[in-house]
Design a protein around this motif. Sequence first.
Motif, PDB file in Angstrom:
ATOM      1  N   VAL A 381       0.872  -1.175   0.000  1.00 23.06           N
ATOM      2  CA  VAL A 381       0.000   0.000   0.000  1.00 23.06           C
ATOM      3  C   VAL A 381       0.910   1.225   0.000  1.00 23.06           C
ATOM      4  CG1 VAL A 381      -1.786   1.276   1.229  1.00 23.06           C
ATOM      5  CG2 VAL A 381      -1.803  -1.235   1.249  1.00 23.06           C
ATOM      6  N   ALA A 382       0.979   1.901  -1.125  1.00 21.59           N
ATOM      7  CA  ALA A 382       1.898   3.023  -1.274  1.00 21.59           C
ATOM      8  C   ALA A 382       1.334   4.290  -0.634  1.00 21.59           C
ATOM      9  CB  ALA A 382       2.189   3.273  -2.746  1.00 21.59           C
ATOM     10  N   VAL A 383       2.239   5.187  -0.255  1.00 17.83           N
ATOM     11  CA  VAL A 383       1.860   6.473   0.330  1.00 17.83           C
ATOM     12  C   VAL A 383       2.344   7.587  -0.582  1.00 17.83           C
ATOM     13  CG1 VAL A 383       2.049   8.002   2.326  1.00 17.83           C
ATOM     14  CG2 VAL A 383       2.013   5.526   2.664  1.00 17.83           C
ATOM     15  N   GLU A 384       1.434   8.497  -0.898  1.00 18.83           N
ATOM     16  CA  GLU A 384       1.745   9.652  -1.730  1.00 18.83           C
ATOM     17  C   GLU A 384       2.240  10.776  -0.824  1.00 18.83           C
ATOM     18  OE1 GLU A 384      -2.161   8.186  -4.210  1.00 18.83           O
ATOM     19  OE2 GLU A 384      -2.215  10.010  -2.995  1.00 18.83           O
ATOM     20  N   ILE A 385       3.497  11.131  -0.962  1.00 19.72           N
ATOM     21  CA  ILE A 385       4.162  12.096  -0.086  1.00 19.72           C
ATOM     22  C   ILE A 385       4.121  13.482  -0.737  1.00 19.72           C
ATOM     23  CG2 ILE A 385       6.340  12.743   0.996  1.00 19.72           C
ATOM     24  CD1 ILE A 385       5.085  10.255   2.250  1.00 19.72           C
ATOM     25  N   ASN A 386       3.558  14.442  -0.019  1.00 18.58           N
ATOM     26  CA  ASN A 386       3.408  15.816  -0.520  1.00 18.58           C
ATOM     27  C   ASN A 386       4.109  16.768   0.454  1.00 18.58           C
ATOM     28  OD1 ASN A 386       1.387  14.967  -2.640  1.00 18.58           O
ATOM     29  ND2 ASN A 386       0.275  14.407  -0.799  1.00 18.58           N
ATOM     30  N   LEU A 387       5.395  16.948   0.288  1.00 19.67           N
ATOM     31  CA  LEU A 387       6.201  17.636   1.295  1.00 19.67           C
ATOM     32  C   LEU A 387       5.812  19.104   1.464  1.00 19.67           C
ATOM     33  CD1 LEU A 387       9.667  16.062   0.410  1.00 19.67           C
ATOM     34  CD2 LEU A 387       8.260  15.571   2.430  1.00 19.67           C
ATOM     35  N   THR A 388       5.671  19.839   0.381  1.00 18.90           N
ATOM     36  CA  THR A 388       5.321  21.256   0.505  1.00 18.90           C
ATOM     37  C   THR A 388       3.918  21.418   1.060  1.00 18.90           C
ATOM     38  OG1 THR A 388       6.794  21.909  -1.301  1.00 18.90           O
ATOM     39  CG2 THR A 388       5.003  23.413  -0.745  1.00 18.90           C
ATOM     40  N   SER A 389       2.982  20.653   0.544  1.00 18.72           N
ATOM     41  CA  SER A 389       1.604  20.732   1.021  1.00 18.72           C
ATOM     42  C   SER A 389       1.522  20.456   2.516  1.00 18.72           C
ATOM     43  CB  SER A 389       0.738  19.730   0.249  1.00 18.72           C
ATOM     44  OG  SER A 389      -0.568  19.680   0.766  1.00 18.72           O
ATOM     45  N   ASN A 390       2.240  19.442   2.975  1.00 16.76           N
ATOM     46  CA  ASN A 390       2.202  19.110   4.401  1.00 16.76           C
ATOM     47  C   ASN A 390       2.810  20.206   5.256  1.00 16.76           C
ATOM     48  OD1 ASN A 390       2.997  15.618   3.692  1.00 16.76           O
ATOM     49  ND2 ASN A 390       1.039  16.693   3.586  1.00 16.76           N
ATOM     50  N   ASP A 391       3.794  20.893   4.726  1.00 18.04           N
ATOM     51  CA  ASP A 391       4.395  22.023   5.417  1.00 18.04           C
ATOM     52  C   ASP A 391       3.424  23.202   5.469  1.00 18.04           C
ATOM     53  OD1 ASP A 391       6.002  24.030   6.462  1.00 18.04           O
ATOM     54  OD2 ASP A 391       7.369  24.108   4.750  1.00 18.04           O
ATOM     55  N   VAL A 392       2.859  23.553   4.298  1.00 20.74           N
ATOM     56  CA  VAL A 392       1.996  24.723   4.190  1.00 20.74           C
ATOM     57  C   VAL A 392       0.703  24.556   4.989  1.00 20.74           C
ATOM     58  CG1 VAL A 392       0.545  25.991   2.557  1.00 20.74           C
ATOM     59  CG2 VAL A 392       2.922  25.493   1.978  1.00 20.74           C
ATOM     60  N   ILE A 393       0.090  23.395   4.891  1.00 22.71           N
ATOM     61  CA  ILE A 393      -1.226  23.182   5.505  1.00 22.71           C
ATOM     62  C   ILE A 393      -1.123  22.773   6.961  1.00 22.71           C
ATOM     63  CG2 ILE A 393      -3.344  21.808   5.406  1.00 22.71           C
ATOM     64  CD1 ILE A 393      -2.906  21.527   2.406  1.00 22.71           C
ATOM     65  N   VAL A 414       5.956   7.556  -2.811  1.00 27.11           N
ATOM     66  CA  VAL A 414       6.168   8.292  -4.052  1.00 27.11           C
ATOM     67  C   VAL A 414       5.997   9.775  -3.761  1.00 27.11           C
ATOM     68  CG1 VAL A 414       5.374   6.382  -5.484  1.00 27.11           C
ATOM     69  CG2 VAL A 414       3.734   8.112  -4.752  1.00 27.11           C
ATOM     70  N   LEU A 415       6.733  10.603  -4.487  1.00 28.01           N
ATOM     71  CA  LEU A 415       6.614  12.050  -4.332  1.00 28.01           C
ATOM     72  C   LEU A 415       5.541  12.574  -5.276  1.00 28.01           C
ATOM     73  CD1 LEU A 415      10.386  13.072  -4.205  1.00 28.01           C
ATOM     74  CD2 LEU A 415       8.775  13.009  -2.291  1.00 28.01           C
ATOM     75  N   SER A 416       4.772  13.548  -4.815  1.00 28.43           N
ATOM     76  CA  SER A 416       3.712  14.123  -5.632  1.00 28.43           C
ATOM     77  C   SER A 416       3.504  15.582  -5.247  1.00 28.43           C
ATOM     78  CB  SER A 416       2.421  13.314  -5.488  1.00 28.43           C
ATOM     79  OG  SER A 416       2.176  12.939  -4.151  1.00 28.43           O
ATOM     80  N   THR A 417       2.673  16.285  -6.025  1.00 23.17           N
ATOM     81  CA  THR A 417       2.571  17.738  -5.870  1.00 23.17           C
ATOM     82  C   THR A 417       1.352  18.204  -5.091  1.00 23.17           C
ATOM     83  OG1 THR A 417       1.379  17.948  -7.977  1.00 23.17           O
ATOM     84  CG2 THR A 417       3.794  18.145  -8.044  1.00 23.17           C
ATOM     85  N   ASP A 418       0.279  17.394  -5.034  1.00 19.60           N
ATOM     86  CA  ASP A 418      -0.985  17.777  -4.424  1.00 19.60           C
ATOM     87  C   ASP A 418      -1.621  18.895  -5.261  1.00 19.60           C
ATOM     88  OD1 ASP A 418      -3.112  17.661  -2.723  1.00 19.60           O
ATOM     89  OD2 ASP A 418      -2.123  18.618  -1.033  1.00 19.60           O
TER      90      ASP A 418
END
Length: 509
Positions: A381-393, A414-418
């Motif tokens: 079960v993969a996790v979509e990682i949204n680093l900037t979004s998690n920081d901003v929100i 995996v890295l993604s943009t949100d």
Amino acid sequence: MTMGGRKLHMLAIGLGLAAGLAGGQALAAPAATPEARTAARFDSLVHDRAQLRLFLRAMPKGGDLHNHLWGAPYAEDFLAMAADDGLCVTVPRPALAEGPCDMAGKVPAKGLAQRDPDLYARTIDALSMRNFTPGGDGAAASGHDQFFSTFDRFAAAAARNNIGPMLAATREMAAGDHVLYVESSANPEALHAFGLVGQDLGWTDDFAAALAVLQPRIPAMVAQARAEMDAAEAQADRRQGCAKPAKAGPCQVAVRYQAFVQRAQPPGFVFAQMALAFALVEADPRFVGVNIVNPEDNPTALADYSLHMRMFQFLAARHPTVKLALHAGELAPGLTPPRDLSFHIREAVEIAGARRIGHGVDIASEAGASALLARMARDHVAVEINLTSNDVILGVKGSDHPLALYRQAGVPVVLSTDDEGVSRIDMTGEYLRAATEQGLRYGDLKAMARDSLEYSFLPGASLRGSVCAGREAPSPACASFLAGSPKAQVQWRLEQDFAAFERGVGGER
């Protein structure tokens, strides 16, 4: 020279010859691979952010699996849509609005940049996270609130049959970032309309009875949704000239869609929208999965979370081929009471049957987190990682982010943009954050790029372990395999792109 000295001299010559031979053998050993030279180049740049961004901009990045069609365009794109549609900008607090624009509090969006550059700039700030200052110039009180409030501010343009322009903007961004595939949460208007039908029918908590009432209306709504997407894709293709032979750039970005459910709505709305979403995925190959959106901490979303997971479970049993990628765990301590941090990811995996988790930020607060991580690793079960979004929100970044925890547990990531337009970012910036804030290196990023396609919902068998694996050119058997698998086709493109990139970075001639 004495006999003893002559012997010592000859011994020294022999030792020198042996050392020279050994050195010659080392020099003659196979040169480092292009991948190794590229990794070394990455390591030499890791403390030079400008050079590293240049490197990462050119790096192939596979897919963006967590992307929202409404959130991908930049504010400038929405202002252009508003100008084309004759919409207005409200004053003094900027937002996009319907006309007429000649009344108090509304000015035309068309020509705004030239007519009033200051208002144009403030409108960009209001429609995004640019220059965000809590409470400043009408901004929300927190990054969380500002982020989610932007969607209402540009909704007048986004909801005005503008899926085509939004799709074109998404493909343009992906092409510039060397992203081959985008899996975007995107709903035709038919899904919202059908939610309202379900809301009007009332709600009794009887899933089977609700589905029986809705079922006769679903085929017509599926047809309407498909017609909307036909028109939108044709519009995007016209804008980007994709009818031209061998048109490169945005036209070569493969896009598939996730039909989504709005969790902040009443149960009847959510269930109807969900039922149509499952049916649409089965009917239209452009739709590859179902998701759920809206702030997870919304009071209705929190109160009905377990109900929504049971709805997914009920409909998934009737549509077993439909895949789920669910927003879950987009929470942080203090945003909600601790009890709400303790079960969302687990229920998304264990009850709803999610194949991927979007965000998953609060995993360390989950009850039985270690067992859950082990299950996610075992079941891939993969996790979509949204680093900037998690920081901003959420204010979660650096060592507070669970990316390392997932990786240590063997969970695919995996890295993604949100919502890259709202956050004013791109995929390159997410790779840069992963390198500079999370300590990832070239091999890690390359593996995540590959996994972004491996765990995509593209149909077909994977390139991994296939007759094509490890080949530089397709054999007849490989070509036949690729022809039958859209997933493998994009994976093959990624491998070719990596080979070209590494040859270039490594200086191979």
